[in-house]
Write a protein that holds these residues in place. Structure first.
Motif, PDB file in Angstrom:
ATOM      1  N   LEU A  90     -59.397-142.753 -16.933  1.00  0.00           N
ATOM      2  CA  LEU A  90     -58.014-142.344 -17.223  1.00  0.00           C
ATOM      3  C   LEU A  90     -57.252-142.079 -15.932  1.00  0.00           C
ATOM      4  N   THR A  91     -56.125-142.717 -15.769  1.00  0.00           N
ATOM      5  CA  THR A  91     -55.253-142.372 -14.642  1.00  0.00           C
ATOM      6  C   THR A  91     -53.922-141.876 -15.212  1.00  0.00           C
ATOM      7  N   VAL A  92     -53.531-140.780 -14.613  1.00  0.00           N
ATOM      8  CA  VAL A  92     -52.273-140.200 -15.084  1.00  0.00           C
ATOM      9  C   VAL A  92     -51.280-140.130 -13.935  1.00  0.00           C
ATOM     10  N   TYR A  93     -50.135-140.690 -14.136  1.00  0.00           N
ATOM     11  CA  TYR A  93     -49.097-140.564 -13.113  1.00  0.00           C
ATOM     12  C   TYR A  93     -47.874-139.913 -13.758  1.00  0.00           C
ATOM     13  N   VAL A  94     -47.917-138.597 -13.760  1.00  0.00           N
ATOM     14  CA  VAL A  94     -46.780-137.847 -14.306  1.00  0.00           C
ATOM     15  C   VAL A  94     -46.400-136.818 -13.258  1.00  0.00           C
ATOM     16  N   PRO A  95     -45.427-137.123 -12.438  1.00  0.00           N
ATOM     17  CA  PRO A  95     -45.179-136.335 -11.232  1.00  0.00           C
ATOM     18  C   PRO A  95     -44.967-134.841 -11.451  1.00  0.00           C
ATOM     19  N   LYS A  96     -43.696-134.424 -11.696  1.00  0.00           N
ATOM     20  CA  LYS A  96     -43.475-132.980 -11.778  1.00  0.00           C
ATOM     21  C   LYS A  96     -43.027-132.639 -13.185  1.00  0.00           C
ATOM     22  N   SER A  97     -42.433-131.528 -13.378  1.00  0.00           N
ATOM     23  CA  SER A  97     -41.979-131.213 -14.732  1.00  0.00           C
ATOM     24  C   SER A  97     -40.665-131.949 -14.993  1.00  0.00           C
ATOM     25  N   MET A  98     -40.577-132.457 -16.173  1.00  0.00           N
ATOM     26  CA  MET A  98     -39.370-133.201 -16.529  1.00  0.00           C
ATOM     27  C   MET A  98     -38.904-132.755 -17.901  1.00  0.00           C
ATOM     28  N   SER A 125     -60.037-148.859 -19.316  1.00  0.00           N
ATOM     29  CA  SER A 125     -59.175-147.896 -18.613  1.00  0.00           C
ATOM     30  C   SER A 125     -57.876-147.655 -19.386  1.00  0.00           C
ATOM     31  N   ILE A 126     -57.379-146.470 -19.167  1.00  0.00           N
ATOM     32  CA  ILE A 126     -56.061-146.125 -19.732  1.00  0.00           C
ATOM     33  C   ILE A 126     -55.219-145.527 -18.616  1.00  0.00           C
ATOM     34  N   SER A 127     -53.981-145.954 -18.562  1.00  0.00           N
ATOM     35  CA  SER A 127     -53.113-145.275 -17.592  1.00  0.00           C
ATOM     36  C   SER A 127     -51.874-144.768 -18.329  1.00  0.00           C
ATOM     37  N   VAL A 128     -51.548-143.525 -18.030  1.00  0.00           N
ATOM     38  CA  VAL A 128     -50.348-142.904 -18.621  1.00  0.00           C
ATOM     39  C   VAL A 128     -49.405-142.561 -17.484  1.00  0.00           C
ATOM     40  N   SER A 129     -48.227-143.135 -17.521  1.00  0.00           N
ATOM     41  CA  SER A 129     -47.280-142.828 -16.444  1.00  0.00           C
ATOM     42  C   SER A 129     -45.889-142.512 -17.018  1.00  0.00           C
ATOM     43  N   ALA A 130     -45.207-141.695 -16.268  1.00  0.00           N
ATOM     44  CA  ALA A 130     -43.845-141.332 -16.667  1.00  0.00           C
ATOM     45  C   ALA A 130     -42.977-141.222 -15.438  1.00  0.00           C
ATOM     46  N   PHE A 131     -41.815-141.793 -15.476  1.00  0.00           N
ATOM     47  CA  PHE A 131     -40.886-141.642 -14.357  1.00  0.00           C
ATOM     48  C   PHE A 131     -39.443-141.735 -14.856  1.00  0.00           C
ATOM     49  N   ILE A 132     -38.553-141.286 -13.980  1.00  0.00           N
ATOM     50  CA  ILE A 132     -37.144-141.181 -14.366  1.00  0.00           C
ATOM     51  C   ILE A 132     -36.396-142.458 -13.994  1.00  0.00           C
ATOM     52  N   ILE A 133     -35.588-142.918 -14.909  1.00  0.00           N
ATOM     53  CA  ILE A 133     -34.654-144.002 -14.590  1.00  0.00           C
ATOM     54  C   ILE A 133     -33.343-143.319 -14.211  1.00  0.00           C
ATOM     55  N   PRO A 134     -33.015-143.314 -12.916  1.00  0.00           N
ATOM     56  CA  PRO A 134     -31.896-142.474 -12.475  1.00  0.00           C
ATOM     57  C   PRO A 134     -30.548-142.861 -13.090  1.00  0.00           C
ATOM     58  N   GLU A 178     -29.694-144.316 -15.771  1.00  0.00           N
ATOM     59  CA  GLU A 178     -29.506-144.089 -17.200  1.00  0.00           C
ATOM     60  C   GLU A 178     -29.825-142.673 -17.603  1.00  0.00           C
ATOM     61  N   LYS A 179     -30.308-141.883 -16.699  1.00  0.00           N
ATOM     62  CA  LYS A 179     -30.708-140.504 -16.984  1.00  0.00           C
ATOM     63  C   LYS A 179     -31.710-140.451 -18.133  1.00  0.00           C
ATOM     64  N   ARG A 180     -32.700-141.304 -18.052  1.00  0.00           N
ATOM     65  CA  ARG A 180     -33.709-141.333 -19.096  1.00  0.00           C
ATOM     66  C   ARG A 180     -35.093-141.220 -18.475  1.00  0.00           C
ATOM     67  N   LEU A 181     -36.045-140.767 -19.328  1.00  0.00           N
ATOM     68  CA  LEU A 181     -37.443-140.724 -18.915  1.00  0.00           C
ATOM     69  C   LEU A 181     -38.144-141.944 -19.497  1.00  0.00           C
ATOM     70  N   PHE A 182     -38.880-142.625 -18.661  1.00  0.00           N
ATOM     71  CA  PHE A 182     -39.592-143.817 -19.101  1.00  0.00           C
ATOM     72  C   PHE A 182     -41.092-143.495 -19.119  1.00  0.00           C
ATOM     73  N   VAL A 183     -41.701-143.684 -20.289  1.00  0.00           N
ATOM     74  CA  VAL A 183     -43.136-143.360 -20.416  1.00  0.00           C
ATOM     75  C   VAL A 183     -43.908-144.613 -20.787  1.00  0.00           C
ATOM     76  N   GLU A 184     -45.056-144.771 -20.148  1.00  0.00           N
ATOM     77  CA  GLU A 184     -45.849-145.985 -20.399  1.00  0.00           C
ATOM     78  C   GLU A 184     -47.304-145.599 -20.643  1.00  0.00           C
ATOM     79  N   VAL A 185     -47.859-146.148 -21.724  1.00  0.00           N
ATOM     80  CA  VAL A 185     -49.299-145.955 -21.989  1.00  0.00           C
ATOM     81  C   VAL A 185     -49.936-147.342 -22.009  1.00  0.00           C
ATOM     82  N   ARG A 186     -50.753-147.546 -21.011  1.00  0.00           N
ATOM     83  CA  ARG A 186     -51.346-148.898 -20.874  1.00  0.00           C
ATOM     84  C   ARG A 186     -52.849-148.823 -21.085  1.00  0.00           C
ATOM     85  N   ASP A 187     -53.365-149.779 -21.870  1.00  0.00           N
ATOM     86  CA  ASP A 187     -54.813-149.803 -22.046  1.00  0.00           C
ATOM     87  C   ASP A 187     -55.349-151.184 -21.709  1.00  0.00           C
TER      88      ASP A 187
END
Lengths: 727, 126
Positions: free
Chosen positions: A601-609, A638-647, A649-658
């Motif tokens: 499992l890899t998680v890329y979720v930077p700070k609090s959002m 493997s599973i990777s969960v990542s989240a980042f901001i689309i500046p 559009e002011k939206r959060l983009f979340v991705e769950v990849r397996d």
């Protein structure tokens, strides 16, 4: 020679006096209430008087009178300069109330000085040096207050010049020019007159040039005249031109008339007419000729009022009536104003409009008549007999019944008003106040008026009908709108009730379903405590039942959720929620399963959002996606969960990849559909209701986000969603 | 220890009452059962249990009403009431807490053993 000299002086004095007075008078006539105009008139009057008194002071026969007149001249001069000063202060304004205190005090001082100069304190006496025929040469003897007088008489002109200069500097354009000339006139006149009447008299003891004093005021008059004509000074140019022409003509007439009188009188009576008398005659003649006209018209106006006679201007009246009719659409205003004007101009006692609708008198609008008397059946009946006639004048009526009606109702003239041959109104007029009959001229005027009035009244009627219609229409529209709103509200309430009932049904249905399911699971659990001791077959069967019951449970939950969402009663509350703890929570819960399958499992979720969503539903979404990623994954995948901001559009983009088995291409379009299972050879054992992704997408969309996926069979799938960031 | 704490279970489904009764008795409680609010209240008055496990959705008097009555009656108000319901909404939980419930368990969130564990820790864990 002296005589001629004196006579020319006399003429000049008269001319100066008249011109000064004339200009002053015209200025006053232009605007009786303006401060500048009034003060200017007073000043010019004083100048005029000064010319006169100056002359008289020189031609007295004895000591006492001379002294008296000299003092009068002094007083006059003082007042004149005070007036000049006041004029420069006030000019060009029209308001006397704004004068500041110091100016008022100065004016008061000037008046006091003028009064004092009549006393012995300024000129205590005069010394007569010689008598030349009818003139006296004298020198004044200074009194104790002479300095005071000198102060006033010198001070005021100087102050005036200063004030004018200041205003001249401040002014611009044409006004500046006016000031320039006014100022120039004042300066020159003052300089010269003070020279002859003051300096020479007091310092050189020479009084013979005093006579020239008034002559110098011609400079002032001349410059004023020039600036009047050239620069429209005090706006009296037109009056001046017109009056000058008139006066010249009149003056010529007066002179001719006076000369004849003089000559004739002398011849007839042998009495010699003295200079004084001669002047007086000319003055009276001019005065009489000027005032005769206004005197006459004043008397006429007076008696007119008394006798109610009065010829009105036909054309003016007709034009006025037309004006009223073309400017009014309101029938009350129209008739009211017309009647007012008629009564006033034609001087009649009463007047009324009778409005006709289909031969019935529907309305009476008038002054002086008792409306109900006019609007009776009697009137209708009788008038009905005479429809089609042009007009009725009482004196000319032959029909006895009609005549009696007119007499009873006090109608002198009745004028039908028609449109396209049909009567729409009658105009009834009472007797003239003067008692006279209605002349042909009057009737013609009324006739002309009637034809215009028809159209105007018709328009007014139509207009008021239109207004009533519009109002009625407006009212109905309002009513309908209200009714519509009411019914819409009812529909809405009904729809809401239906939704509520549906939800209630679903809720209770699932509740009923849940109870046995819970019981089954509960008892299965109780049984499971002893499950180790089961024989293999029993154990397997038992586990199968447990799984099936779990499946049923999940299904019921899912169905309830979907049903609620479709009925619109799914309670989703959006608020700022920190994404990070939620995903961490989900990963924690699913950790055992991940470990079991040896998944990396890899998680890329930077700070609090902070995102705008429902915390519980977000958890559900993440749980579903992560558990799918686990279930459909390969061992050791493997599973990777990542989240980042689309500046932008002011939206959060979340991705769950397996790195799982992916979704076959031919099934990909149904991924988010109900009961979709990505079942392939490798994933046939996976447990699921097939509703997970459907619900996940539904929830994301309800929270204002979007969901998407991509997948390659055998390689893996990627599910993504977006949510709005909280501010 | 868990000696004979008396629990009153008010739940309309006999299936579920049988299930919970078995599980709770196994955990050491004395369990009384009522299948509706009225009966529940009269048993509570009589037997004065230390705890009442109360369902919300019942025919006749619903759980909230029962809760209110329990808290009003001086004989029963001391019992600790735990709501056990399938209704998961926050509003429902708040309402119950306001009326005096000591805790709220959502049936479907937990397995049977988890439920029992929670009740045990509630009465003997603090």
């Amino acid at each position: 020679m002296i005589g001629a000299y004196l006579n020319s002086i006399l003429l000049f004095s008269v001319f100066t006096a008249l011109s000064n007075f004339f200009i002053g008078f015209l200025v006053l006539v232009k605007n009786r209430k303006g401060a500048t105009n009034v003060v200017f008139f007073i000043f010019s009057l004083l100048v005029t008087l000064w010319s006169i008194t100056n002359y008289f002071s020189l031609f007295q026969e004895d000591f006492v009178n001379t002294l008296l007149w000299v003092r009068i001249v002094l007083c006059n001069a003082a007042l004149m300069f005070t007036a000049l000063y006041l004029l420069t202060v006030v000019f060009p304004g029209s308001d006397l109330t704004n004068i500041k205190r110091p100016h008022v005090l100065l004016v008061g001082f000037g008046i006091i000085v003028a009064v004092v100069s009549l006393s012995p304190y300024v000129f205590s006496s005069i010394n007569i040096s010689s008598v030349n025929g009818s003139t006296m040469n004298f020198q004044p003897v200074a009194g104790p207050l002479l300095p005071l007088y000198a102060l006033a008489v010198l001070g005021f002109p100087i102050l005036s010049i200063l004030t004018l200069t200041k205003k001249y500097r401040k002014a611009s354009g044409v006004v500046r020019e006016q000031f320039k000339w006014f100022l120039a006139g004042v300066v020159i006149t003052f300089f010269l007159t003070s020279l002859t009447n003051f300096v020479l008299v007091n310092f050189l003891k020479e009084a013979s040039f005093v006579v020239l004093g008034p002559f110098f005021t011609m400079f002032l008059v001349g410059s004023l005249a020039y600036t009047i004509l050239r620069h429209r000074f005090l706006d009296i140019r037109i009056i001046v031109i017109r009056t000058v022409a008139f006066f010249i003509f009149l003056a010529l007439l007066a002179v001719v008339y006076a000369v004849i009188l003089y000559d004739v009188f002398e011849r007839i009576t042998g009495i010699e007419v003295g200079t004084t008398l001669f002047i007086a005659i000319i003055a009276l003649t001019v005065f009489a000729m000027l005032t005769f006209q206004s005197f006459q018209s004043a008397i006429r106006r007076l008696t007119d009022r008394f006798l109610f006679k009065g010829i009105y201007d036909h054309e003016a009246l007709l034009s006025r009536l037309t004006h009223i009719m073309s400017n009014n659409l309101d029938i009350d205003l129209l008739t009211g104003q017309v009647i007012k004007v008629l009564i006033k101009e034609m001087r009649i006692s009463k007047a009324a409009f009778l409005i006709i609708n289909r031969h019935k008198i529907t309305d009476v609008k008038g002054v002086g008549y008792q409306d109900h008397k006019l609007a009776s059946f009697e009137v209708e009946r009788i008038f009905h007999k005479f429809y089609g006639y042009p007009f009725f004048v009482f004196e000319d009526i032959s029909d006895p019944e009609l005549k009696e009606l007119f007499r009873k109702l006090d109608i002198s003239v009745l004028i039908p008003i028609r449109v396209e041959g049909e009567e729409i109104a009658f105009l009834a007029l009472g007797a003239k106040l003067s008692g006279e009959i209605y002349y042909q001229g009057d009737v013609d005027l009324l006739d002309t008026f009637a034809s215009e009035a028809g159209i105007a009244i018709q328009n007014a009627k139509n207009y008021s009908e239109l207004q009533a219609l519009t109002k009625g229409l407006e009212k109905r529209v309002l009513q309908r709108t209200e009714e519509l709103e009411e019914s819409q509200k009812k529909e809405l309430a009904k729809a809401q009730e239906v939704a509520r009932l549906k939800d209630e049904f679903v809720f209770f249905a699932t509740h009923e379903l849940r109870t046995p399911i819970t019981a089954i699971r509960g008892f299965l659990e109780l049984i499971s405590y002893g499950a180790e001791r089961f024989p293999r077959d029993l154990k397997n069967n038992f586990h199968a039942i447990v799984q099936a019951s779990n499946h049923m449970n999940t299904l019921v939950d899912d169905l309830l959720e979907i049903a609620r969402s479709e009925a619109g009663t799914l309670g989703i509350q959006t608020a700022p929620v920190d994404f990070v703890p939620v995903i961490n929570g989900v990963l924690e819960e699913t950790a055992p399963l991940i470990k079991e399958k040896l998944i990396k499992l890899t998680v890329y979720v930077p700070k609090s959002m902070n995102v705008l969503c429902d915390a519980g539903k977000l958890e559900e979404v993440l749980e579903n996606l992560v558990s799918n990623a686990i279930k459909y994954n390969k061992e050791g995948g493997s599973i990777s969960v990542s989240a980042f901001i689309i500046p932008d559009e002011k939206r959060l983009f979340v991705e769950v990849r397996d790195s799982g088995y992916g979704i076959p291409k031919d099934k990909q379009d149904r991924v988010f559909g109900k009961f979709f299972r990505a079942l392939t050879r490798n994933t046939s054992g996976v447990i699921g209701t097939g509703l997970g992704l459907f619900i996940t997408k539904m929830l994301i969309e309800k929270m204002g986000g979007e969901m998407a996926f991509s997948s390659v069979e055998g390689a893996g799938s990627t599910f993504t969603f977006t949510l709005q960031l909280a501010e | 220890m868990i000696k004979h704490t008396i629990l009153l279970l008010i739940e309309d489904s006999p299936l579920l009452t049988a299930m919970y009764q078995a599980a709770l008795e196994k955990a050491g409680f004395d369990v009384l059962v009522a299948h509706d609010g009225e009966t529940g209240l009269s048993i509570a008055k009589e037997k004065k249990p230390s705890g009442i496990i109360l369902d919300i959705l019942m025919p006749g008097m619903d759980g909230y009403e029962v809760l209110k009555k329990i808290k009003e009656d001086k004989d029963t108000r001391n019992a600790k009431v735990i709501i056990l319901s399938i209704v998961a909404e926050k509003e429902a939980q708040e309402k119950a807490k306001k009326l005096g419930a000591a805790d709220y368990i959502v049936k479907t969130d937990l397995t049977l053993s988890e439920t029992v564990e929670k009740i045990v820790s509630f009465f003997h864990g603090n």
